[in-house]
Each structure stands twice: as structure tokens, then as C-alpha cells.
Scaffold this motif. Structure first.
Motif, short mmCIF file in Angstrom:
data_model
loop_
_atom_site.label_atom_id
_atom_site.label_comp_id
_atom_site.label_asym_id
_atom_site.label_seq_id
_atom_site.Cartn_x
_atom_site.Cartn_y
_atom_site.Cartn_z
N ILE A 32 0.84 -1.21 0.00
CA ILE A 32 0.00 0.00 0.00
C ILE A 32 0.87 1.25 0.00
O ILE A 32 0.61 2.21 -0.73
N GLY A 33 1.92 1.27 0.80
CA GLY A 33 2.82 2.42 0.83
C GLY A 33 3.52 2.64 -0.49
O GLY A 33 3.68 3.76 -0.96
N ALA A 35 2.42 1.73 -3.50
CA ALA A 35 1.43 2.23 -4.46
C ALA A 35 1.10 3.70 -4.18
O ALA A 35 0.97 4.50 -5.11
N ALA A 36 0.97 4.05 -2.92
CA ALA A 36 0.68 5.45 -2.58
C ALA A 36 1.82 6.36 -3.00
O ALA A 36 1.60 7.49 -3.45
N GLY A 37 3.04 5.89 -2.90
CA GLY A 37 4.18 6.69 -3.34
C GLY A 37 4.14 6.99 -4.82
O GLY A 37 4.46 8.10 -5.26
N MET A 39 1.40 7.20 -6.59
CA MET A 39 0.29 8.12 -6.83
C MET A 39 0.64 9.54 -6.42
O MET A 39 0.22 10.50 -7.06
N VAL A 40 1.39 9.72 -5.37
CA VAL A 40 1.72 11.05 -4.85
C VAL A 40 2.90 11.66 -5.58
O VAL A 40 3.04 12.87 -5.63
N ARG A 41 3.76 10.85 -6.19
CA ARG A 41 4.96 11.36 -6.84
C ARG A 41 4.70 12.47 -7.84
O ARG A 41 5.40 13.47 -7.83
#
Length: 109
Positions: A32-33, A35-37, A39-41
Motif C-alpha cells: 500500500i505504501g 502504491a501510494a508513493g 500516486m503522490v509522486r
């Protein structure tokens, strides 16, 4: 005695399941972390350092005054990069063109 042995086996199997469950939870949290990275990049990436592409020689050929300013900045050490070379190339080409025209003069067609 047999009851204690069964109880020991059951408690060991529960301990193994708890350890296995912890590993699964850790792996899910990492996924999850990760994937979130991704998306936020795009949100935080451009703000880190937006660098404009160096202007080309053709730009400086049209804007010789800016080319001379850039070359002066390059010599002073305040400007670096490809723009120094591009500006200098444009100045050299413009000076060569003016010398050629001065040497050949105006010729009748």
C-alpha cells in the motif's frame, strides 16, 4: 499427559499462525505504501526542482542582445550550462555572416 501434549501442539500452531499473519500484514502495508508513493509522486515531483530547457542556438540567433548577455554571464561565472554554448555559437554565426557580407559587399543579381 496426552491432554498437555495436544495443548502444546495447538498453542504452537496458533503461534505460527500469528507470525504468518504478521508477515502478511507487513507485506500488505508495504504494498500500500509503495502504491501510494507512485500516486503522490507526480504531485510532489515537479515542485522539487523545475528546470527549464536551455534555449537553442536558433533562439539566440534571433535575439543577439540576450545572447551577448548570456555569454557575459558565462564569463563572469553567473550562468552555466548549455545556454553558454548555444549563445556563443549564435554570436559566432552572426559575426561570421556580417563579415561575409562586408567582404562580399552588395552584388547585383
Amino acid at each position: 499427559m496426552e491432554f498437555d501434549r495436544v495443548r502444546l501442539v495447538i498453542s504452537q500452531s496458533f503461534a505460527a499462525m500469528k507470525q504468518g499473519r504478521s508477515i502478511v500484514i507487513i507485506l500488505v502495508a508495504l504494498a500500500i505504501g509503495f502504491a501510494a508513493g507512485f500516486m503522490v509522486r507526480p504531485v510532489i515531483g515537479p515542485a522539487a526542482g523545475v528546470i527549464a530547457a536551455p534555449r537553442a542556438t536558433q533562439y539566440f540567433a534571433v535575439n543577439l542582445d540576450q545572447a551577448r548577455e548570456i555569454v557575459a554571464g558565462c564569463r563572469a561565472g553567473t550562468v552555466r550550462g548549455d545556454e553558454c554554448a548555444h549563445a556563443e555559437e549564435a554570436i559566432i554565426a552572426a559575426e561570421a555572416q556580417s563579415r561575409t557580407e562586408a567582404f562580399l559587399g552588395t552584388r547585383p543579381h
